[in-house]
Design an enzyme around this catalytic site. Structure first.
Site, PDB file in Angstrom:
ATOM      1  N   LYS A 114      -8.626  16.134   5.587  1.00 36.08           N
ATOM      2  CA  LYS A 114      -8.557  15.857   4.145  1.00 36.08           C
ATOM      3  C   LYS A 114      -9.973  15.864   3.531  1.00 36.08           C
ATOM      4  O   LYS A 114     -10.978  15.888   4.271  1.00 36.08           O
ATOM      5  CB  LYS A 114      -7.881  14.502   3.935  1.00 36.08           C
ATOM      6  CG  LYS A 114      -6.396  14.475   4.354  1.00 36.08           C
ATOM      7  CD  LYS A 114      -5.803  13.095   4.073  1.00 36.08           C
ATOM      8  CE  LYS A 114      -4.318  13.058   4.377  1.00 36.08           C
ATOM      9  NZ  LYS A 114      -3.740  11.717   4.064  1.00 36.08           N
ATOM     10  N   ASN A 143      -7.684   8.368   4.738  1.00 41.28           N
ATOM     11  CA  ASN A 143      -7.359   8.320   6.170  1.00 41.28           C
ATOM     12  C   ASN A 143      -7.625   9.634   6.906  1.00 41.28           C
ATOM     13  O   ASN A 143      -7.045   9.907   7.945  1.00 41.28           O
ATOM     14  CB  ASN A 143      -5.936   7.795   6.391  1.00 41.28           C
ATOM     15  CG  ASN A 143      -4.881   8.678   5.778  1.00 41.28           C
ATOM     16  OD1 ASN A 143      -5.186   9.719   5.201  1.00 41.28           O
ATOM     17  ND2 ASN A 143      -3.627   8.285   5.912  1.00 41.28           N
TER      18      ASN A 143
HETATM   19  P1  IDP Z   1       1.242  10.153   6.932  1.00 46.10           P
HETATM   20  O1  IDP Z   1       0.071  10.850   6.291  1.00 46.10           O
HETATM   21  O2  IDP Z   1       0.797   9.294   8.102  1.00 46.10           O
HETATM   22  O3  IDP Z   1       2.368  11.091   7.267  1.00 46.10           O
HETATM   23  P2  IDP Z   1       2.807   9.224   4.638  1.00 46.10           P
HETATM   24  O4  IDP Z   1       3.589   7.950   4.597  1.00 46.10           O
HETATM   25  O5  IDP Z   1       3.544  10.512   4.648  1.00 46.10           O
HETATM   26  O6  IDP Z   1       1.798   9.099   5.866  1.00 46.10           O
HETATM   27  O7  IDP Z   1       1.833   9.177   3.383  1.00 46.10           O
HETATM   28  C1  IDP Z   1       1.116  10.318   2.997  1.00 46.10           C
HETATM   29  C2  IDP Z   1      -0.277   9.901   2.601  1.00 46.10           C
HETATM   30  O8  IDP Z   1      -0.228   9.117   1.425  1.00 46.10           O
HETATM   31  C3  IDP Z   1      -0.991   9.021   3.615  1.00 46.10           C
HETATM   32  O9  IDP Z   1      -1.628   9.775   4.627  1.00 46.10           O
HETATM   33  C4  IDP Z   1      -1.997   8.287   2.758  1.00 46.10           C
HETATM   34  O10 IDP Z   1      -3.144   9.123   2.510  1.00 46.10           O
HETATM   35  C5  IDP Z   1      -1.258   8.140   1.446  1.00 46.10           C
HETATM   36  N1  IDP Z   1      -0.607   6.835   1.313  1.00 46.10           N
HETATM   37  C6  IDP Z   1       0.543   6.428   1.874  1.00 46.10           C
HETATM   38  N2  IDP Z   1       0.840   5.185   1.517  1.00 46.10           N
HETATM   39  C7  IDP Z   1      -0.154   4.784   0.684  1.00 46.10           C
HETATM   40  C8  IDP Z   1      -0.428   3.581  -0.035  1.00 46.10           C
HETATM   41  O11 IDP Z   1       0.322   2.600   0.002  1.00 46.10           O
HETATM   42  N3  IDP Z   1      -1.576   3.582  -0.771  1.00 46.10           N
HETATM   43  C9  IDP Z   1      -2.427   4.630  -0.853  1.00 46.10           C
HETATM   44  N4  IDP Z   1      -2.193   5.794  -0.195  1.00 46.10           N
HETATM   45  C10 IDP Z   1      -1.086   5.866   0.556  1.00 46.10           C
END
Ligand code: IDP
Length: 154
Positions: free
Chosen positions: A12, A115
């Site tokens: 990212k 992340n």
């Molecule tokens: P993943 O990337 O581990 O598959 P997902 O739940 O699909 O996780 O979420 C996609 C992306 O959205 C995450 O990698 C993160 O960058 C962002 N994200 C998810 N939940 C939150 C939140 O509560 N706050 C801010 N960003 C979030």
């Protein structure tokens, strides 16, 4: 040789800005995953909205689209046995604060909204191929035999 599968992985914008592309790629290469596609690119909003469609309407959605389009990303297609699930294990939990040390997010991140890496969800059937299709044309993917195959797989 075993059945292998392809998965979609992306460093990212935070990972790119922090100079982590090569360290992350090295982990996947060392593990034995085969690179079949890679590109350094800038995502536009349309692609970001398609990629994160499942999160539309959630409180973090707008910030997520802003973030993922805020700078270049490094997108990859990796091939290997159980590749989608193995990449997810190497990435660690979505929230770097909870990701185990030794995982990519656990070693390089501190905050949920930064992340470092994306990988297709292995619990979402077909997500890997859908995401590959979204980011890559078929002619951008290379079919090739890696010489260490018989030393990686029984
Ligand atoms: P993943 O990337 O581990 O598959 P997902 O739940 O699909 O996780 O979420 C996609 C992306 O959205 C995450 O990698 C993160 O960058 C962002 N994200 C998810 N939940 C939150 C939140 O509560 N706050 C801010 N960003 C979030």
């Amino acid at each position: 040789m075993p059945e292998t599968e392809r998965t979609f992985v992306m460093v990212k914008p935070d990972g790119v800005q922090r100079g982590l592309i090569s360290e992350i790629l090295e982990r996947f290469e060392n593990r034995g995953l085969k690179i079949v596609g890679a590109k350094f690119m800038q995502m536009d909003r349309e692609l970001a909205e398609q990629h994160y469609a499942e999160h539309e309407g959630k409180p973090f959605y707008e910030g997520l689209v802003d973030f993922i389009t805020s700078g270049p990303v490094f997108a990859m297609v990796l091939d290997g046995q159980d590749a989608t699930r193995q990449v997810r294990r190497m990435m660690g939990d979505t929230d770097p604060a909870e990701a185990a040390p030794g995982t990519i997010r656990g070693d390089y991140g501190l905050d949920l909204g930064r992340n470092v890496i994306h990988g297709s969800d292995h619990e979402d059937e077909g997500a890997n191929e859908r995401e590959i299709d979204l980011f890559f044309d078929e002619d951008e993917l290379v079919e090739w035999d890696k010489i260490d195959g018989s030393w990686l797989y029984e």
